[in-house]
Design a protein around this motif. Structure first.
Motif, PDB file in Angstrom:
ATOM      1  N   PHE A 246      12.095  13.649 -30.060  1.00 38.11           N
ATOM      2  CA  PHE A 246      10.691  13.442 -30.216  1.00 38.11           C
ATOM      3  C   PHE A 246      10.115  12.356 -29.082  1.00 38.11           C
ATOM      4  CE2 PHE A 246       6.818  11.458 -31.874  1.00 38.11           C
ATOM      5  CZ  PHE A 246       6.018  12.741 -31.663  1.00 38.11           C
ATOM      6  N   ALA A 247      10.921  11.528 -29.162  1.00 31.69           N
ATOM      7  CA  ALA A 247      10.486  10.535 -28.105  1.00 31.69           C
ATOM      8  C   ALA A 247      10.448  10.994 -26.688  1.00 31.69           C
ATOM      9  CB  ALA A 247      11.476   9.292 -28.032  1.00 31.69           C
ATOM     10  N   SER A 248      11.658  11.805 -26.124  1.00 35.69           N
ATOM     11  CA  SER A 248      11.306  12.569 -25.054  1.00 35.69           C
ATOM     12  C   SER A 248      10.272  13.468 -24.522  1.00 35.69           C
ATOM     13  CB  SER A 248      12.663  12.789 -24.553  1.00 35.69           C
ATOM     14  OG  SER A 248      13.295  13.783 -25.417  1.00 35.69           O
ATOM     15  N   LEU A 249      10.022  14.218 -25.847  1.00 40.33           N
ATOM     16  CA  LEU A 249       8.828  15.115 -25.673  1.00 40.33           C
ATOM     17  C   LEU A 249       7.452  14.416 -25.414  1.00 40.33           C
ATOM     18  CD1 LEU A 249       8.096  18.287 -26.251  1.00 40.33           C
ATOM     19  CD2 LEU A 249       7.409  17.503 -28.717  1.00 40.33           C
ATOM     20  N   LEU A 250       7.305  13.178 -26.297  1.00 38.95           N
ATOM     21  CA  LEU A 250       6.292  12.440 -26.252  1.00 38.95           C
ATOM     22  C   LEU A 250       6.164  11.897 -24.963  1.00 38.95           C
ATOM     23  CD1 LEU A 250       4.256  11.518 -28.497  1.00 38.95           C
ATOM     24  CD2 LEU A 250       5.644   9.437 -28.854  1.00 38.95           C
ATOM     25  N   SER A 265       1.368  13.591 -35.466  1.00 39.03           N
ATOM     26  CA  SER A 265       1.153  13.319 -36.937  1.00 39.03           C
ATOM     27  C   SER A 265       2.079  14.444 -37.585  1.00 39.03           C
ATOM     28  CB  SER A 265      -0.203  13.536 -37.440  1.00 39.03           C
ATOM     29  OG  SER A 265      -0.344  13.407 -38.834  1.00 39.03           O
ATOM     30  N   THR A 266       3.042  14.156 -38.707  1.00 31.62           N
ATOM     31  CA  THR A 266       2.863  13.020 -39.156  1.00 31.62           C
ATOM     32  C   THR A 266       4.362  12.441 -38.961  1.00 31.62           C
ATOM     33  OG1 THR A 266       1.603  13.848 -41.172  1.00 31.62           O
ATOM     34  CG2 THR A 266       3.172  12.471 -41.664  1.00 31.62           C
ATOM     35  N   SER A 267       4.623  11.173 -39.253  1.00 30.01           N
ATOM     36  CA  SER A 267       5.833  10.487 -39.083  1.00 30.01           C
ATOM     37  C   SER A 267       6.363  10.182 -40.716  1.00 30.01           C
ATOM     38  CB  SER A 267       5.523   9.086 -38.361  1.00 30.01           C
ATOM     39  OG  SER A 267       5.256   9.474 -36.864  1.00 30.01           O
ATOM     40  N   HIS A 268       7.711  10.569 -40.640  1.00 29.92           N
ATOM     41  CA  HIS A 268       8.332  10.042 -41.873  1.00 29.92           C
ATOM     42  C   HIS A 268       8.930   8.578 -41.535  1.00 29.92           C
ATOM     43  CE1 HIS A 268      10.817   9.690 -45.375  1.00 29.92           C
ATOM     44  NE2 HIS A 268      10.521  11.087 -45.783  1.00 29.92           N
ATOM     45  N   PRO A 269       8.784   7.711 -42.347  1.00 30.27           N
ATOM     46  CA  PRO A 269       9.246   6.205 -42.181  1.00 30.27           C
ATOM     47  C   PRO A 269      10.820   6.177 -41.946  1.00 30.27           C
ATOM     48  CG  PRO A 269       7.591   6.340 -44.060  1.00 30.27           C
ATOM     49  CD  PRO A 269       8.256   7.839 -43.735  1.00 30.27           C
ATOM     50  N   THR A 273      11.838   6.421 -34.930  1.00 28.11           N
ATOM     51  CA  THR A 273      13.052   5.485 -34.015  1.00 28.11           C
ATOM     52  C   THR A 273      12.176   4.411 -33.213  1.00 28.11           C
ATOM     53  OG1 THR A 273      12.884   6.980 -32.339  1.00 28.11           O
ATOM     54  CG2 THR A 273      14.562   7.468 -34.121  1.00 28.11           C
ATOM     55  N   ASP A 274      13.114   3.761 -32.880  1.00 31.08           N
ATOM     56  CA  ASP A 274      12.392   2.436 -31.931  1.00 31.08           C
ATOM     57  C   ASP A 274      12.341   3.160 -30.466  1.00 31.08           C
ATOM     58  OD1 ASP A 274      12.671   0.540 -33.570  1.00 31.08           O
ATOM     59  OD2 ASP A 274      14.177  -0.854 -32.315  1.00 31.08           O
ATOM     60  N   ASP A 275      12.696   4.175 -30.265  1.00 29.45           N
ATOM     61  CA  ASP A 275      12.688   5.184 -28.933  1.00 29.45           C
ATOM     62  C   ASP A 275      11.283   5.388 -29.036  1.00 29.45           C
ATOM     63  OD1 ASP A 275      14.792   4.982 -27.174  1.00 29.45           O
ATOM     64  OD2 ASP A 275      15.431   7.108 -27.696  1.00 29.45           O
ATOM     65  N   VAL A 276      10.777   5.937 -30.164  1.00 32.76           N
ATOM     66  CA  VAL A 276       9.423   6.533 -30.277  1.00 32.76           C
ATOM     67  C   VAL A 276       8.416   5.097 -29.870  1.00 32.76           C
ATOM     68  CG1 VAL A 276       7.774   7.389 -31.863  1.00 32.76           C
ATOM     69  CG2 VAL A 276      10.052   8.533 -31.565  1.00 32.76           C
ATOM     70  N   LEU A 277       8.770   4.108 -30.705  1.00 36.38           N
ATOM     71  CA  LEU A 277       7.859   3.231 -30.622  1.00 36.38           C
ATOM     72  C   LEU A 277       7.753   2.562 -29.119  1.00 36.38           C
ATOM     73  CD1 LEU A 277       8.808   1.270 -33.747  1.00 36.38           C
ATOM     74  CD2 LEU A 277       6.944   2.940 -33.515  1.00 36.38           C
ATOM     75  N   HIS A 278       8.857   2.446 -28.680  1.00 39.61           N
ATOM     76  CA  HIS A 278       9.090   1.973 -27.255  1.00 39.61           C
ATOM     77  C   HIS A 278       8.331   2.952 -26.363  1.00 39.61           C
ATOM     78  CE1 HIS A 278      11.031  -1.693 -27.763  1.00 39.61           C
ATOM     79  NE2 HIS A 278      12.123  -0.844 -28.337  1.00 39.61           N
ATOM     80  N   THR A 279       8.369   4.104 -26.502  1.00 49.50           N
ATOM     81  CA  THR A 279       7.780   5.153 -25.600  1.00 49.50           C
ATOM     82  C   THR A 279       6.199   4.968 -25.578  1.00 49.50           C
ATOM     83  OG1 THR A 279       9.566   6.944 -25.871  1.00 49.50           O
ATOM     84  CG2 THR A 279       7.567   7.705 -25.134  1.00 49.50           C
ATOM     85  N   ASP A 319       6.950  -3.986 -39.876  1.00 49.03           N
ATOM     86  CA  ASP A 319       7.143  -5.495 -39.102  1.00 49.03           C
ATOM     87  C   ASP A 319       7.556  -4.875 -37.536  1.00 49.03           C
ATOM     88  OD1 ASP A 319       6.734  -6.794 -41.279  1.00 49.03           O
ATOM     89  OD2 ASP A 319       8.758  -7.257 -41.364  1.00 49.03           O
ATOM     90  N   ARG A 320       8.361  -3.991 -37.658  1.00 50.07           N
ATOM     91  CA  ARG A 320       8.782  -3.504 -36.171  1.00 50.07           C
ATOM     92  C   ARG A 320       7.650  -2.890 -35.253  1.00 50.07           C
ATOM     93  NH1 ARG A 320      12.082  -5.028 -32.571  1.00 50.07           N
ATOM     94  NH2 ARG A 320      13.340  -3.239 -31.526  1.00 50.07           N
ATOM     95  N   ILE A 321       7.065  -2.243 -35.871  1.00 50.07           N
ATOM     96  CA  ILE A 321       5.923  -1.412 -35.416  1.00 50.07           C
ATOM     97  C   ILE A 321       4.766  -2.498 -34.591  1.00 50.07           C
ATOM     98  CG2 ILE A 321       3.794  -0.132 -35.562  1.00 50.07           C
ATOM     99  CD1 ILE A 321       5.212   1.485 -37.740  1.00 50.07           C
ATOM    100  N   LYS A 322       4.645  -3.516 -35.504  1.00 52.10           N
ATOM    101  CA  LYS A 322       3.678  -4.575 -35.031  1.00 52.10           C
ATOM    102  C   LYS A 322       4.270  -5.478 -33.947  1.00 52.10           C
ATOM    103  CE  LYS A 322       0.648  -3.628 -38.258  1.00 52.10           C
ATOM    104  NZ  LYS A 322      -0.933  -3.113 -38.238  1.00 52.10           N
ATOM    105  N   GLU A 323       5.440  -5.436 -34.267  1.00 53.30           N
ATOM    106  CA  GLU A 323       6.391  -6.370 -33.178  1.00 53.30           C
ATOM    107  C   GLU A 323       6.285  -5.913 -31.847  1.00 53.30           C
ATOM    108  OE1 GLU A 323      10.420  -7.134 -34.687  1.00 53.30           O
ATOM    109  OE2 GLU A 323      10.965  -7.489 -32.462  1.00 53.30           O
ATOM    110  N   ILE A 324       6.575  -4.444 -31.728  1.00 53.58           N
ATOM    111  CA  ILE A 324       6.643  -3.737 -30.393  1.00 53.58           C
ATOM    112  C   ILE A 324       5.064  -3.451 -29.693  1.00 53.58           C
ATOM    113  CG2 ILE A 324       7.629  -1.292 -29.294  1.00 53.58           C
ATOM    114  CD1 ILE A 324      10.030  -1.552 -31.200  1.00 53.58           C
ATOM    115  N   MET A 325       4.059  -3.090 -30.861  1.00 52.64           N
ATOM    116  CA  MET A 325       2.942  -2.746 -30.463  1.00 52.64           C
ATOM    117  C   MET A 325       1.925  -3.595 -31.236  1.00 52.64           C
ATOM    118  SD  MET A 325       3.099   1.210 -30.041  1.00 52.64           S
ATOM    119  CE  MET A 325       3.898   1.497 -31.373  1.00 52.64           C
TER     120      MET A 325
END
Ligand code: 5AD
Ligand code: SF4
Length: 473
Positions: A246-250, A265-269, A273-279, A319-325
């Protein structure tokens, strides 16, 4: 031109009928009318159905009176969704009496769940077609015209309709949905989806990219990549064997054009991944908004729901989401009164909402669905009044959180994609920020158009809407 505004996941859209308004020069001999219920996936499927029918010589109409074929694309997620459709069916009785040759078809999840039983229960219905069987619609219509009821509810392991170019039915010409996968393997105990939409499968990445490129070429400015669980997207192209996550598709969609906003949409918690968040963080045009349904804040209830994460695990993800973004908005789905839920569990849900500070939530009371794990394993033992009272407390809290989040935006400036004139006044524009918040602002003397990006400063707000003014840079 197009006259309706497509909104993301909107209860008020339930049962909306739609048809393209672009001047279609084809003189169709037959017309179909389609109404959609349920999730965005269903609305997106209706566009695939429209494409299949158009190939078969049917033109879309919004005038039910002139339709030769009426289709209801149905939802089964809660009992109420099914009741709404049943009620709607009774309204067609008179029409069918006046026009006996008119066909009525049931598509989607309710068709899949009830199968041929629907034909017995609803005499009016001529066609019952499940979500993986839309390619067979033309043949089923031929059968139905000859007086035989047509049923196809076979689920598929590989159907993704990858090659079908959806007919954009209810489009504002600016935002569009692109389906990237179908089905779901998660088996949440409350959910009927794995039974109505079958096994999870990912659509060919190349066809997704191509569809997005075509949307850009047609002037679209925003795509929402759709799936029941987008983070488990996984496709291995035959050509090079290199897996697409998904990260590479995005990322591949994001680099099509910096002018194209990308949502999903939709993401399952458990799967994001961190990969998606970083992308997301890396690309300005990937919107800073995640729909991350929590369902319950109680670890015990989450276990019974088969969600595969604990309260703490979910909080760490926030926390991780808010940390990265840091500016990323988060929304949720919440269910009150799941089997055995106590007041303490309910408090846990209210607490986690406060922790996550959701910008927005879709909130429901638990509705037992036949065939689900919960229906087979547990007793639906929370009284309806309790479910409703707890739901009200959740709704009230979400109202406060949304208002608080909006107040925190006062004085800030956001990049807004103009979607249309505001509903209340044609002197105002309506658009969304990257965080998916609706912003309304005066058009003023500037000559902007839907599809333009503008910088808007927030000067006021309500619980649901930001009010702003265009900032000149
Ligand atoms: N009862 C109530 N809400 C449900 N949902 C799914 N199944 C049920 C049910 N049986 C909700 C979940 C899901 C959203 C799409 O609908 O919150 O995320
Ligand atoms: Fe309803 Fe779920 Fe089917 Fe969507 S997938 S239409 S929400 S039952």
């Amino acid at each position: 031109m197009f006259d309706l505004v497509t909104k993301v996941h909107d209860e008020t859209r339930q049962g909306e009928s739609f048809a393209p308004f672009a001047q279609d020069p084809t003189a169709y001999k037959r017309r179909f009318y389609i109404e959609s219920y349920g999730c965005q996936m269903n609305f997106s499927d209706s566009e695939i159905v429209a494409s299949i029918l158009q190939q078969d010589g049917f033109g879309a109409t919004r005038n039910i009176e002139e339709a030769d074929l009426i289709l209801l694309n149905t939802c089964s997620i809660r009992e109420k969704a099914e009741q709404t459709v049943r009620k709607r069916l009774t309204e067609f009785k008179k029409l069918k009496k006046q026009k006996p040759a008119m066909l009525v078809g049931m598509l989607g999840c309710m068709a899949e769940r009830l199968k041929a039983k629907l034909l017995e229960e609803e005499r009016l219905v001529d066609l019952v077609v499940g979500p993986d069987a839309y390619r067979t619609l033309p043949a089923l219509i031929v059968e139905a015209v000859s007086g035989q009821k047509g049923v196809n509810v076979l689920l598929s392991r590989d159907e993704t309709y990858a090659d079908i170019a959806p007919v954009r039915l209810n489009s504002n010409g600016i935002t569009a949905f692109v389906s990237i996968m179908r089905g779901c393997n998660n088996m949440c105990a409350f959910c009927v989806v794995p039974f109505t939409r079958g096994r999870e499968r990912s659509r060919d990445a190349e066809s997704i990219i191509k569809e997005c490129q075509e949307l850009v070429a047609a002037g679209y400015k925003e795509v929402t990549l759709l799936g029941q669980n987008v983070d488990s997207y996984y496709f291995v192209p035959e050509a090079d064997g290199k897996a697409v996550t998904f990260a590479s598709l995005l990322e591949q969609v994001a680099i099509i054009s910096p002018q194209l906003r990308v949502r999903f949409s939709t993401s399952h918690p458990k799967d994001i991944t961190d990969d998606v968040l970083h992308t997301m963080a890396k690309h300005h045009n990937i919107c800073k908004y995640i729909h991350l349904p929590v369902q319950s804040g109680s670890t015990r209830i989450l276990g019974l729901m088969n969600r595969n994460y604990s309260r703490e695990w979910y909080m760490a993800k926030i926390d991780r989401i808010k940390e990265i973004m840091p500016g990323c908005a988060i929304s949720s789905d919440i269910i009150s009164g799941f089997c055995t839920e106590t007041e303490e569990d309910h408090q846990d849900t209210l607490d986690i909402m406060k922790y996550a500070k959701y910008e927005m939530s879709y909130m429901f009371f638990y509705s037992e669905r036949p065939g689900t794990l919960a229906q087979r394993r547990y007793e639906d033992d929370v009284p309806l009044v309790t479910k409703k009272r707890r739901l009200q407390e959740i709704v009230d809290l979400q109202g406060k959180l949304s208002h608080q989040s909006n107040k925190e935006d006062l004085g800030k400036t956001f990049e807004v994609l103009i979607e249309a004139s505001s509903k209340k006044s044609d002197k105002q524009w309506m658009g969304r920020s990257s965080q998916n918040k609706v912003i309304v602002f005066e058009k003023g003397n500037a000559t902007h158009n839907p599809g333009d990006y503008v910088q808007v400063k927030v000067i006021d707000c309500t619980q649901a809407t930001l009010i702003g003014e265009i900032v000149n840079y």
